[in-house]
Motif scaffolding. Structure first.
Motif, mmCIF file in Angstrom:
data_model
loop_
_atom_site.group_PDB
_atom_site.id
_atom_site.type_symbol
_atom_site.label_atom_id
_atom_site.label_comp_id
_atom_site.label_asym_id
_atom_site.label_seq_id
_atom_site.Cartn_x
_atom_site.Cartn_y
_atom_site.Cartn_z
ATOM 1 N N CYS B 236 0.841 -1.210 0.000
ATOM 2 C CA CYS B 236 0.000 0.000 0.000
ATOM 3 C C CYS B 236 0.872 1.255 0.000
ATOM 4 O O CYS B 236 0.596 2.218 0.713
ATOM 5 N N ASP B 237 1.931 1.210 -0.788
ATOM 6 C CA ASP B 237 2.815 2.370 -0.920
ATOM 7 C C ASP B 237 2.243 3.325 -1.976
ATOM 8 O O ASP B 237 1.184 3.073 -2.542
ATOM 9 N N ASP B 238 2.971 4.395 -2.236
ATOM 10 C CA ASP B 238 2.477 5.418 -3.160
ATOM 11 C C ASP B 238 2.110 4.869 -4.538
ATOM 12 O O ASP B 238 1.082 5.240 -5.107
ATOM 13 N N THR B 239 2.965 3.982 -5.051
ATOM 14 C CA THR B 239 2.711 3.424 -6.386
ATOM 15 C C THR B 239 1.399 2.645 -6.387
ATOM 16 O O THR B 239 0.571 2.786 -7.302
ATOM 17 N N ALA B 240 1.205 1.838 -5.346
ATOM 18 C CA ALA B 240 -0.011 1.014 -5.274
ATOM 19 C C ALA B 240 -1.240 1.912 -5.115
ATOM 20 O O ALA B 240 -2.287 1.680 -5.744
ATOM 21 N N ILE B 241 -1.109 2.942 -4.295
ATOM 22 C CA ILE B 241 -2.256 3.841 -4.081
ATOM 23 C C ILE B 241 -2.603 4.557 -5.388
ATOM 24 O O ILE B 241 -3.778 4.679 -5.748
ATOM 25 N N LYS B 242 -1.582 4.983 -6.132
ATOM 26 C CA LYS B 242 -1.836 5.641 -7.430
ATOM 27 C C LYS B 242 -2.548 4.682 -8.384
ATOM 28 O O LYS B 242 -3.470 5.082 -9.114
ATOM 29 N N ALA B 243 -2.143 3.418 -8.370
ATOM 30 C CA ALA B 243 -2.779 2.421 -9.243
ATOM 31 C C ALA B 243 -4.240 2.221 -8.839
ATOM 32 O O ALA B 243 -5.142 2.130 -9.689
ATOM 33 N N ALA B 244 -4.491 2.182 -7.526
ATOM 34 C CA ALA B 244 -5.871 2.023 -7.045
ATOM 35 C C ALA B 244 -6.706 3.243 -7.441
ATOM 36 O O ALA B 244 -7.872 3.118 -7.852
ATOM 37 N N MET B 245 -6.106 4.439 -7.335
ATOM 38 C CA MET B 245 -6.828 5.666 -7.714
ATOM 39 C C MET B 245 -7.200 5.635 -9.193
ATOM 40 O O MET B 245 -8.319 5.989 -9.581
ATOM 41 N N ALA B 246 -6.275 5.186 -10.030
ATOM 42 C CA ALA B 246 -6.540 5.138 -11.472
ATOM 43 C C ALA B 246 -7.641 4.115 -11.776
ATOM 44 O O ALA B 246 -8.541 4.365 -12.593
#
Ligand SMILES: Cc1cc2nc3c(=O)[nH]c(=O)nc-3n(C[C@H](O)[C@H](O)[C@H](O)COP(=O)(O)OP(=O)(O)OC[C@H]3O[C@@H](n4cnc5c(N)ncnc54)[C@H](O)[C@@H]3O)c2cc1C
Ligand code: FES
Ligand code: FES
Lengths: 164, 284
Positions: B236-246
């Motif tokens: 649940c790091d920044d990259t994962a959160i950005k992917a979830a947002m997209a």
């Protein structure tokens, strides 16, 4: 017009029997039929809280309750909390701490605050702000309302402790 | 602000309430707390010649926690949800969401059943119920059936409930792991510009399972499996959160209204989801 129905309410401890159309709002019945004009109509759209009364231990916006729905309930308005010779602790606190300016919101504010302190006798400042969020005031900026409620809470707790 | 005239009924059993719905057909509607229905009636956007008040039906009340299954009667109020200690332990996200609904006066009257049955995209509980995987119990003339929250919402104000059915209860599993209900609103007491319900579980350093639902960003609540999938197996790091947002952004379909234009709502939805994931993860 629809059929009228027999309504029984206990308002400020007094039994009231009346005939009303079920669609009449509790605030209108209180103000216009029972001449209890403490609860005010600020918005009539469930937003301002000026019409707040206590119904069976709940703070409600009486502009959003049908009188039929309230049938059988016990209602307390600002008129029922004290007498002019002996004000309620909250009324004194509002006076002491300048919790009102024009006074339009005050009956709703105080009625709500009484129930808030009933549910949570020792609230934090944040809990007071959150618990009073259904009541709007156009004058005070809320600061002194919060102060008044906190001061009343302290006084009421001290009185409870002294009584124990 | 006076609604059209109506006949008032206050049945004291579910059978009587169902009977009244049968007798009066389209002219009848049930009322729970009335805090969505009465404003609509006052504006004359709803006309209800026969109003059936459910307040006297005791069978529709009560919260039961039976092992890992929670059951709430349809007439349980938002205030009762907030005050119930067992519920706050077994599914704390429910209390977190209820505290962000309306204001104290409305929460004393507004019920969970009314909130989920209403079908207004602005209501907070429908999205949360998607996230929790709740089941709704409906009782009608042909008996009792259960409908998944995720299959209940068809369009704004259109649900799988037929006019002769009453929603009696809501059930869902107790939650484990981290949770967050995050809501952006213009002022206290307002409906959401965007809201996110997030449940996460952790195994070691990574996310083992996730459920994500969004509110007021389409004409129905949005359960975004893709957004949840983007988190599973990550830290649940920044990259994962950005992917979830997209992934979430591809699932929502907000419209322009007095809460802002579409681009703004998509922006707020992303911010709210990102905050909700971080908070839920910090609680795992
Ligand atoms: C000022 C204000 C602010 C608000 N802010 C929010 C907010 O931020 N978030 C939010 O989610 N809500 C908000 N609400 C709505 C509030 O939470 C309502 O109480 C809730 O949406 C409906 O619950 P109710 O019990 O009042 O239902 P009612 O108004 O009585 O009913 C709503 C609808 O559901 C149907 N219904 C009710 N119960 C049943 C049942 N058991 N079976 C079948 N049909 C049923 C009714 O027929 C009606 O169509 C707000 C309301 C107000 C007045
Ligand atoms: S008059 Fe009832 S809330 Fe404003
Ligand atoms: S004192 Fe004027 S509205 Fe509150």
């Amino acid at each position: 017009m629809s059929k009228k129905m027999q309504i029984t309410l206990t308002v400020n401890g007094e039994a009231q029997d009346l005939l009303a159309e079920p669609r009449e709002l509790l605030i209108h019945v209180l103000r216009e039929r029972l001449n209890i004009t403490g609860p005010h109509i600020g918005c009539e759209t469930s937003h301002c809280g000026a019409c707040t009364v206590t119904m069976d231990g709940k703070s409600v916006k009486s502009c959003t309750v049908f009188v039929a729905q309230a049938n059988g309930a016990s209602i307390t308005t600002i008129e029922g909390i004290s007498t002019p010779d002996s004000l309620h602790v909250l009324q004194n606190a509002f006076r002491e701490h300048h919790g009102l300016q024009c006074g339009f919101c005050t009956p709703g504010m105080i009625t709500r605050a009484i129930q808030l302190l009933e549910d949570n006798p020792n609230p934090t400042e944040e809990e007071v702000r959150f618990g009073m969020a259904g009541n709007l005031c156009r004058c005070t900026g809320y600061q002194n309302i919060v102060k008044s409620v906190l001061a009343a809470a302290t006084e009421m707790s001290a009185a409870r402790e002294a009584a124990e | 602000m006076i609604p059209a005239a109506f006949d008032y009924h206050r049945p004291d059993s579910l059978q009587d309430a169902l009977g009244l719905l049968q007798t009066h057909g389209e002219d009848a509607r049930v009322m729970a707390g009335g805090h969505s229905l009465i404003p609509m009636m006052k504006l004359r956007m709803a006309e209800v010649p026969h109003l059936i008040d459910l307040q006297a039906i005791t069978g529709l009340r009560g919260i039961t926690i039976d092992g890992a299954t929670l059951r709430l009667g349809a007439m349980v109020t938002q205030h009762e949800i907030i005050e119930h200690a067992g519920l706050s332990c077994a599914a704390p996200i429910l209390r977190e969401a209820a505290l962000q609904i309306a204001d104290p006066q409305v929460r004393y009257m507004g019920t969970i059943g009314g909130n989920v049955a209403n079908g207004d995209p602005g209501n907070d509980m429908p999205g949360l119920m998607q996230c929790l995987g709740a089941e709704f119990t409906l009782v009608g003339p042909d008996g009792t059936r259960s409908v998944a929250a995720r299959a209940f919402y068809e369009a704004a104000y259109m649900t799988a409930r037929t006019d002769d059915e009453i929603l009696t209860a809501i059930s869902f599993p107790a939650t484990t792991g981290g949770y967050a209900y995050e809501k952006q609103k213009r002022k206290i007491g307002d409906y959401a510009t965007a809201a996110a319900a997030v449940l996460l579980t952790r195994k070691g350093g990574t996310c083992a399972s996730a459920s994500i639902a969004m509110t007021n960003l389409s004409d129905v609540p949005v359960w975004s499996e893709a957004a949840a999938q983007a988190l599973v197996g990550t830290a649940c790091d920044d990259t994962a959160i950005k992917a979830a947002m997209a992934a979430m952004d591809a699932d929502i379909d907000p419209g322009e209204d007095n809460r802002g234009p579409v681009a703004f709502k998509r922006h707020v939805a992303g911010v709210i989801l990102s905050r909700a994931i971080s908070r839920a993860w910090s609680r795992t």
